[in-house]
Structures are given as C-alpha cells and as structure tokens.
Design a protein around this motif. Structure first.
Motif, PDB file in Angstrom:
ATOM      1  N   VAL A 185       0.850  -1.169   0.000  1.00  0.00           N
ATOM      2  CA  VAL A 185       0.000   0.000   0.000  1.00  0.00           C
ATOM      3  C   VAL A 185       0.897   1.234   0.000  1.00  0.00           C
ATOM      4  O   VAL A 185       1.858   1.313   0.760  1.00  0.00           O
ATOM      5  CB  VAL A 185      -0.913   0.008   1.246  1.00  0.00           C
ATOM      6  CG1 VAL A 185      -1.792   1.254   1.263  1.00  0.00           C
ATOM      7  CG2 VAL A 185      -1.759  -1.248   1.272  1.00  0.00           C
ATOM      8  N   GLU A 186       0.576   2.200  -0.854  1.00  0.00           N
ATOM      9  CA  GLU A 186       1.476   3.327  -1.064  1.00  0.00           C
ATOM     10  C   GLU A 186       1.819   4.045   0.237  1.00  0.00           C
ATOM     11  O   GLU A 186       2.966   4.357   0.504  1.00  0.00           O
ATOM     12  CB  GLU A 186       0.853   4.303  -2.059  1.00  0.00           C
ATOM     13  CG  GLU A 186       1.781   5.432  -2.450  1.00  0.00           C
ATOM     14  CD  GLU A 186       1.196   6.275  -3.571  1.00  0.00           C
ATOM     15  OE1 GLU A 186       1.319   7.500  -3.477  1.00  0.00           O
ATOM     16  OE2 GLU A 186       0.631   5.704  -4.511  1.00  0.00           O
ATOM     17  N   ASP A 187       0.816   4.274   1.084  1.00  0.00           N
ATOM     18  CA  ASP A 187       1.067   5.031   2.306  1.00  0.00           C
ATOM     19  C   ASP A 187       1.963   4.274   3.283  1.00  0.00           C
ATOM     20  O   ASP A 187       2.598   4.880   4.138  1.00  0.00           O
ATOM     21  CB  ASP A 187      -0.260   5.374   2.999  1.00  0.00           C
ATOM     22  CG  ASP A 187      -1.022   6.463   2.253  1.00  0.00           C
ATOM     23  OD1 ASP A 187      -0.389   7.126   1.406  1.00  0.00           O
ATOM     24  OD2 ASP A 187      -2.226   6.622   2.500  1.00  0.00           O
ATOM     25  N   SER A 188       1.991   2.944   3.188  1.00  0.00           N
ATOM     26  CA  SER A 188       2.772   2.167   4.143  1.00  0.00           C
ATOM     27  C   SER A 188       4.258   2.203   3.841  1.00  0.00           C
ATOM     28  O   SER A 188       5.064   1.765   4.657  1.00  0.00           O
ATOM     29  CB  SER A 188       2.292   0.709   4.159  1.00  0.00           C
ATOM     30  OG  SER A 188       2.649   0.061   2.955  1.00  0.00           O
ATOM     31  N   ILE A 189       4.636   2.691   2.681  1.00  0.00           N
ATOM     32  CA  ILE A 189       6.068   2.771   2.360  1.00  0.00           C
ATOM     33  C   ILE A 189       6.505   4.225   2.203  1.00  0.00           C
ATOM     34  O   ILE A 189       7.376   4.559   1.424  1.00  0.00           O
ATOM     35  CB  ILE A 189       6.428   1.939   1.115  1.00  0.00           C
ATOM     36  CG1 ILE A 189       5.526   2.265  -0.062  1.00  0.00           C
ATOM     37  CG2 ILE A 189       6.370   0.467   1.432  1.00  0.00           C
ATOM     38  CD1 ILE A 189       5.926   1.503  -1.308  1.00  0.00           C
ATOM     39  N   LYS A 190       5.852   5.065   2.988  1.00  0.00           N
ATOM     40  CA  LYS A 190       6.269   6.449   3.138  1.00  0.00           C
ATOM     41  C   LYS A 190       6.412   6.738   4.633  1.00  0.00           C
ATOM     42  O   LYS A 190       5.649   6.222   5.444  1.00  0.00           O
ATOM     43  CB  LYS A 190       5.244   7.413   2.536  1.00  0.00           C
ATOM     44  CG  LYS A 190       5.092   7.326   1.032  1.00  0.00           C
ATOM     45  CD  LYS A 190       4.062   8.340   0.553  1.00  0.00           C
ATOM     46  CE  LYS A 190       3.856   8.262  -0.959  1.00  0.00           C
ATOM     47  NZ  LYS A 190       2.822   9.227  -1.427  1.00  0.00           N
ATOM     48  N   ILE A 191       7.387   7.537   4.977  1.00  0.00           N
ATOM     49  CA  ILE A 191       7.579   7.930   6.376  1.00  0.00           C
ATOM     50  C   ILE A 191       7.641   9.451   6.447  1.00  0.00           C
ATOM     51  O   ILE A 191       8.454  10.080   5.764  1.00  0.00           O
ATOM     52  CB  ILE A 191       8.897   7.364   6.954  1.00  0.00           C
ATOM     53  CG1 ILE A 191       8.947   5.848   6.858  1.00  0.00           C
ATOM     54  CG2 ILE A 191       9.062   7.798   8.409  1.00  0.00           C
ATOM     55  CD1 ILE A 191      10.276   5.269   7.345  1.00  0.00           C
ATOM     56  N   SER A 193       7.765   4.467  -2.472  1.00  0.00           N
ATOM     57  CA  SER A 193       6.819   4.041  -3.512  1.00  0.00           C
ATOM     58  C   SER A 193       7.403   4.249  -4.905  1.00  0.00           C
ATOM     59  O   SER A 193       7.007   3.576  -5.857  1.00  0.00           O
ATOM     60  CB  SER A 193       5.495   4.807  -3.378  1.00  0.00           C
ATOM     61  OG  SER A 193       5.692   6.203  -3.596  1.00  0.00           O
ATOM     62  N   GLN A 194       8.379   5.145  -5.022  1.00  0.00           N
ATOM     63  CA  GLN A 194       9.014   5.401  -6.322  1.00  0.00           C
ATOM     64  C   GLN A 194       9.801   4.196  -6.824  1.00  0.00           C
ATOM     65  O   GLN A 194      10.119   4.105  -8.005  1.00  0.00           O
ATOM     66  CB  GLN A 194       9.954   6.605  -6.198  1.00  0.00           C
ATOM     67  CG  GLN A 194      11.059   6.423  -5.170  1.00  0.00           C
ATOM     68  CD  GLN A 194      11.899   7.656  -4.953  1.00  0.00           C
ATOM     69  OE1 GLN A 194      12.422   8.236  -5.896  1.00  0.00           O
ATOM     70  NE2 GLN A 194      12.037   8.077  -3.687  1.00  0.00           N
ATOM     71  N   PHE A 233      12.222  -4.646  -7.792  1.00  0.00           N
ATOM     72  CA  PHE A 233      12.952  -4.719  -6.520  1.00  0.00           C
ATOM     73  C   PHE A 233      12.051  -4.269  -5.368  1.00  0.00           C
ATOM     74  O   PHE A 233      12.487  -3.560  -4.454  1.00  0.00           O
ATOM     75  CB  PHE A 233      14.219  -3.861  -6.587  1.00  0.00           C
ATOM     76  CG  PHE A 233      15.126  -4.213  -7.736  1.00  0.00           C
ATOM     77  CD1 PHE A 233      15.940  -5.322  -7.669  1.00  0.00           C
ATOM     78  CD2 PHE A 233      15.110  -3.457  -8.899  1.00  0.00           C
ATOM     79  CE1 PHE A 233      16.757  -5.672  -8.729  1.00  0.00           C
ATOM     80  CE2 PHE A 233      15.919  -3.779  -9.964  1.00  0.00           C
ATOM     81  CZ  PHE A 233      16.748  -4.899  -9.888  1.00  0.00           C
ATOM     82  N   ASP A 234      10.779  -4.708  -5.436  1.00  0.00           N
ATOM     83  CA  ASP A 234       9.803  -4.289  -4.421  1.00  0.00           C
ATOM     84  C   ASP A 234      10.244  -4.675  -3.012  1.00  0.00           C
ATOM     85  O   ASP A 234      10.018  -3.939  -2.049  1.00  0.00           O
ATOM     86  CB  ASP A 234       8.433  -4.904  -4.717  1.00  0.00           C
ATOM     87  CG  ASP A 234       7.798  -4.307  -5.956  1.00  0.00           C
ATOM     88  OD1 ASP A 234       8.493  -3.548  -6.660  1.00  0.00           O
ATOM     89  OD2 ASP A 234       6.624  -4.610  -6.233  1.00  0.00           O
ATOM     90  N   ALA A 235      10.861  -5.851  -2.881  1.00  0.00           N
ATOM     91  CA  ALA A 235      11.264  -6.306  -1.545  1.00  0.00           C
ATOM     92  C   ALA A 235      12.282  -5.355  -0.923  1.00  0.00           C
ATOM     93  O   ALA A 235      12.242  -5.081   0.278  1.00  0.00           O
ATOM     94  CB  ALA A 235      11.849  -7.716  -1.620  1.00  0.00           C
ATOM     95  N   TRP A 236      13.204  -4.858  -1.746  1.00  0.00           N
ATOM     96  CA  TRP A 236      14.182  -3.878  -1.246  1.00  0.00           C
ATOM     97  C   TRP A 236      13.475  -2.632  -0.723  1.00  0.00           C
ATOM     98  O   TRP A 236      13.781  -2.126   0.361  1.00  0.00           O
ATOM     99  CB  TRP A 236      15.156  -3.482  -2.358  1.00  0.00           C
ATOM    100  CG  TRP A 236      16.236  -4.468  -2.622  1.00  0.00           C
ATOM    101  CD1 TRP A 236      16.292  -5.401  -3.626  1.00  0.00           C
ATOM    102  CD2 TRP A 236      17.440  -4.644  -1.871  1.00  0.00           C
ATOM    103  NE1 TRP A 236      17.445  -6.140  -3.548  1.00  0.00           N
ATOM    104  CE2 TRP A 236      18.181  -5.685  -2.478  1.00  0.00           C
ATOM    105  CE3 TRP A 236      17.974  -4.013  -0.751  1.00  0.00           C
ATOM    106  CZ2 TRP A 236      19.412  -6.122  -2.004  1.00  0.00           C
ATOM    107  CZ3 TRP A 236      19.202  -4.435  -0.267  1.00  0.00           C
ATOM    108  CH2 TRP A 236      19.908  -5.473  -0.883  1.00  0.00           C
ATOM    109  N   LEU A 255      20.211   3.042  -0.302  1.00  0.00           N
ATOM    110  CA  LEU A 255      19.331   2.273  -1.176  1.00  0.00           C
ATOM    111  C   LEU A 255      19.214   2.878  -2.569  1.00  0.00           C
ATOM    112  O   LEU A 255      19.249   2.164  -3.575  1.00  0.00           O
ATOM    113  CB  LEU A 255      17.942   2.175  -0.529  1.00  0.00           C
ATOM    114  CG  LEU A 255      16.915   1.376  -1.336  1.00  0.00           C
ATOM    115  CD1 LEU A 255      17.326  -0.088  -1.438  1.00  0.00           C
ATOM    116  CD2 LEU A 255      15.521   1.518  -0.730  1.00  0.00           C
ATOM    117  N   ARG A 256      19.065   4.183  -2.666  1.00  0.00           N
ATOM    118  CA  ARG A 256      18.800   4.823  -3.969  1.00  0.00           C
ATOM    119  C   ARG A 256      19.875   4.497  -4.995  1.00  0.00           C
ATOM    120  O   ARG A 256      19.573   4.119  -6.123  1.00  0.00           O
ATOM    121  CB  ARG A 256      18.686   6.342  -3.787  1.00  0.00           C
ATOM    122  CG  ARG A 256      18.430   7.077  -5.094  1.00  0.00           C
ATOM    123  CD  ARG A 256      18.084   8.534  -4.860  1.00  0.00           C
ATOM    124  NE  ARG A 256      19.107   9.257  -4.128  1.00  0.00           N
ATOM    125  CZ  ARG A 256      19.432  10.534  -4.366  1.00  0.00           C
ATOM    126  NH1 ARG A 256      18.814  11.203  -5.335  1.00  0.00           N
ATOM    127  NH2 ARG A 256      20.336  11.147  -3.653  1.00  0.00           N
TER     128      ARG A 256
END
Length: 526
Positions: free
Chosen positions: A11-17, A32-33, A39-42, A72-73
């Motif tokens: 869910v998009e909001d769950s991978i934003k802080i 989310s980007q 590489f979703d798991a990363w 990470l980026r």
C-alpha cells in the motif's frame, strides 16, 4: 521473517515515512518510487527497518535518511541498469559478487573524493540493519569485500585548520558584528546575526555542527566546581551521547568596545535576542537557541532556526561583507569543521602534544582525534624552533615576576596566552617557552622549575616512540637543547648544575605528576 514480498501489502502510504525536523531538511522518505521496478522487496523491507529504527530513537534522523537517500537509492540505480547479471531481487539474494561489482560501479561513477565510499558505507549500514531484522540470512562477515576503498584518505583532502592569522581576522570581524548586534546597528539579516553568535560559540567550544545547530535553550549549566565557568550540554548521537563543554564565563559588558569574545556571554546574547520568538515558533523548534524571523518573501514573520544550509549562506555573506582573505590573499573559506580543527590544533600545542589530553577535552577517542583532526601544520612545526623567554640573572630590575611551573611570568593576567580578563591568571604552562611574557629570574628555585619542565619533555619523548611522532619528537628535543644552551649562556654553571640535579632527582610537583602519569601508561597501567 521471510525475505520475499509475499505477505506484504504494498500500500502506497505504508512505504512512506513522515520525518521529524532534521538538519538535512527532509520531510518524508518515499519508497513508492521504487515499486514496480523489480525490486519491491528492497523498497518495502528497507522502509520497514528504517521506520523501526526511527521509532526506537537510537539513530539520528539524518543517519536514517542516509540509509535511504545515499544507500538504497544508488544501489537500486546500479542493479536497475545493465551493470550486473542476475541482480538480487530481494535483500536475501545479495551476494559478495554483487557487492564487488557495486564497488567497481561506484568507483567508475564517482572517481574523485569520498563520494563513492560514502554511498557504499550507507548501503552497507542498511544491509547490516536488514540482517538484524532477519531480511538477510547470510553471515555478513562473509558478505562484504574486505577494505573496498583502500587509501581513500589519501585521495580525500580534509579541510585544513585556519592559521592563527586567519583565525584572528575572522574573530576580529565577528567581534565587530557582535558590537553592532549589541548596539542594534547590525546591517545583516536575522540568519547572519545568529550565525555570528553561533560561529563564536563554535570557536570557543569546538562542538560539532549538528549538536550545535540543535542546541536547546537550557543547554547552559553552572559548573559544579568553578564559579567562573559554565557548561554547555549538547547531544552527540554517535559515540558518547551527551557532551559537556567547559567555557569561560564573563559578563556581557555595556561598553561596546569591551564585549569579550566569550562563549557564555555570546550564547546569553543569542538567547536574549531569540527569547521573544519562542512563543511564535512551531513546536518542532521553539526549544532551539538560534531562532530568527525568516525574512523571505511571503513569510517574513515565520520563525525559523538556523540549518546547515542557512548557516553556509550566512557564513559566506559574513566573509564577503568583511572582505576576509586567507593567508594567500584568496577569499577565506570558513566552516565549523575548520573551526573545530583549528581549536584542536591549538589544544595540541597547549597540551605539548599529549593526544590523550586533547581527545579528552574534545570529547572523542584518541584514535578519532589522531586520524581525523590533528594536523601538525607548518605553523606548529616552526613555532617551537625559537626560545623566546627573557632572563634576569642579576636582579628583578623593578619588574614583578610571578612564579610558574616552568619558571616565571612578567604578566600572568595580560600576557601572551593569558585570558586577559583582569581576573583569571594564565594557566597555559606547557606553552610558556613560546610566550614573550616568559621570564627566568636566575635563582635556584626558578631554574629548578625550568629543568623540571625539561624532565617532562624527556618523558614525553620516551612516551611517543612510534614513527608518526618523529617530527614532534624532534621539536621536543629542540626545546630540551635550547634550555641547556640558554641556561649555560645566561647563568652561573654551578647554579645551573645544582638546579638540574635537583630536577632530575625530584622534579617540581606539577611536572612530577605528569611524568608519573606517562610512565604509568607506558607500563600498562590505567
């Protein structure tokens, strides 16, 4: 925990802080980007561990931002290109070969300076955290290539300390600005006014940039033992946590030309100026010291606090306004890092080169001080080559001389290294031989003190025997020889021999304690 994305709902909001206030001015980390690139798991697992660390409160926000933005980026840029076959889709798929290829890629992309190493170090730290949370199952000792950036320090040029001349010009400019601030005639904006007082505080305390910017309004505490000293308490997240710095206390005088460049007085002035802004500031910053009105179009009444970016701009404006130049005639470049290193270099001289004493004062380990801060520049190397003391072998000649551990002083209140506040006497005894106020009267007791200091120099030479101290040992031996030459030329030979014998058998208590400490350390004592 499973190292695959199954069980995670992207869910998009769950991978934003949303981030709290921080020196890097990042308001949010958004992974989310990275979704949909293979590489979703990363993206998901990294944001999960960063969020957990943020909630734990043991890591600075800036450090966690680095895990994402620098770590990470750039790794995802590497695996997302054509630089590696079979890129790891999950953190648990990472191998030593992947990391070796990543190091090579970084070195090609960023061949100069320390950029490549910094990106690699941030990513390596992230992988360690992922392993701690079970997302990387391989032993990390077998994962990372050994020493992937050898000789990095040689290719990275640290900022040099300011010379004494550069420091004097800078402090002269800051003093004139401080006078104008006190009179209410300062022409700079609010950020520059706070930057002036922050720079003086930095020059007096040697505090690191982030703890200094985040200094709170209750940071100034009474010294538990000495009435004319105060403690500045700041938070350094790495290493030792909270730090206390001792700085000299004098009153902020109403006579504008007499305002001392004093840490306590200047810090009190910053607190006084920013006090009316506390009630108007946001909850995030109201407890900070360096508050000012923004002054930006459309937000002139917004209350903000100094950031690293605003400080950089303000320092540049201050140097340009005063036309400050370095010793080569170029524009003077000032950073808090250079101020800190300048202070450490001066402490190095005053301590006679005792790395343990310097590192204790500056609040980090001896290894860190030796590797990152202490630069024995030409100014320090040549400074000890001349013996400047004055001799009075016959009588005092009407000049009062105050006894000191190495001999005597013509003016312990206003001499070369004295505080010059009319109250506190100079205590920088290790630096006496390079001070124009130093004096030798020519009595047995006076010479005994000097030769006791010479015994201390002998002990130091034996204490620092490794190759990297060779130039420093030569300086100490020069002092030893200069003392012998000076005294034999100026004083009666029998008197000199008596004083030297007394110092060799029972050195003056001040130096005896220091010699005892070094011998205990050499013997493995604590």
């Amino acid at each position: 925990m499973q190292s695959v994305t199954k069980g995670f709902e992207a869910v998009e909001d769950s991978i934003k802080i949303d981030l709290p206030r921080n020196p890097r001015n990042h308001r949010q980390l958004d992974h989310s980007q990275y979704i949909g690139l293979g590489f979703d798991a990363w993206a998901i697992q990294s944001i999960y561990v960063i969020k957990a660390l943020l909630q734990g409160g043991n890591f600075s926000v800036a450090t966690l931002i680095g895990y994402s933005v620098n770590g990470l980026r750039f790794f995802l840029r590497f695996v997302g290109g054509s630089s590696v076959e079979s890129p790891p889709a999950t953190p648990n798929g990472l191998t030593k070969r992947h990391l070796e290829r990543y190091v090579s890629w970084l070195k090609l992309k960023y061949p100069n300076g320390s950029t490549a190493k910094n990106y690699y170090t941030s990513f390596k730290s992230l992988v360690f955290v992922l392993a701690d949370y079970g997302f990387v199952e391989i032993d990390t000792d077998d994962l990372f290539p050994p020493n992937p950036f050898p000789n990095n320090a040689q290719s990275t040029k640290d900022a040099d300390p300011l010379t004494m001349g550069e420091m004097q010009r800078l402090l002269g400019a800051l003093k004139s600005d401080l006078v104008a601030i006190h009179k209410g005639t300062f022409l700079g904006n609010g950020a520059e006014a706070m930057a002036v007082m922050l720079l003086i505080t930095a020059a007096r305390s040697g505090i690191n940039t982030t703890p200094l910017l985040e200094m709170t309004r209750d940071a100034l505490k009474p010294h538990p033992f000495v009435p004319n000293l105060r403690l500045i308490t700041t938070n350094k997240r790495r290493g030792k946590g909270a730090q206390s710095k001792t700085i000299r206390q004098t009153n902020l005088l109403d006579k504008y030309s007499a305002i001392p460049l004093d840490g306590v007085a200047v810090l009190n002035k910053a607190l006084e100026i920013s006090k009316p802004l506390v009630a108007l500031a946001s909850e995030e910053i109201y407890s900070y010291v360096w508050l000012y009105r923004s002054g930006q179009r459309g937000g002139a009444n917004n209350i903000v606090t100094l950031t690293a970016g605003a400080l950089y701009v303000s320092i540049k404006s201050i140097c340009e306004r005063h036309a400050l130049q370095d010793d080569l005639g170029d524009r003077l470049h000032v950073t808090l890092s250079r101020l800190r290193k300048t202070m450490e270099s001066r402490l190095w001289k005053l301590s006679g080169g005792d790395i343990l004493e310097v590192s204790s004062v500056m609040g980090h380990t001896p290894g860190v001080a030796d590797n990152h801060y202490l630069k024995i520049n030409d100014e320090i190397k040549t400074e000890g080559a001349t013996f400047v003391g004055e001799a009075f072998p016959d009588k005092l000649r009407g000049i009062h001389v105050t006894p000191t551990p190495p001999g005597g002083c013509k003016d312990s209140l206003y001499g070369g290294w004295a505080p010059k506040d009319g109250v506190n006497h100079c205590s920088e005894f290790i630096h006496c031989l390079g001070c124009p106020s130093y004096a030798i009267v020519g009595t047995l007791e006076d010479l005994y003190r000097l030769f006791s200091y010479q015994q201390f120099l002998h002990a130091e030479v034996e204490y620092f025997l490794t190759d990297e101290w060779e130039a420093w040992r030569k300086r100490q031996l020069d002092y030893i020889n200069l003392i012998n030459e000076f005294t034999s030329r100026k004083f009666d030979a029998a008197l000199v021999e008596r004083a030297k014998s007394k110092a060799e058998s029972t050195p003056h208590l001040f130096w005896a304690k220091k010699i005892e400490f070094m011998k205990k350390k050499m013997g493995g004592g604590s």
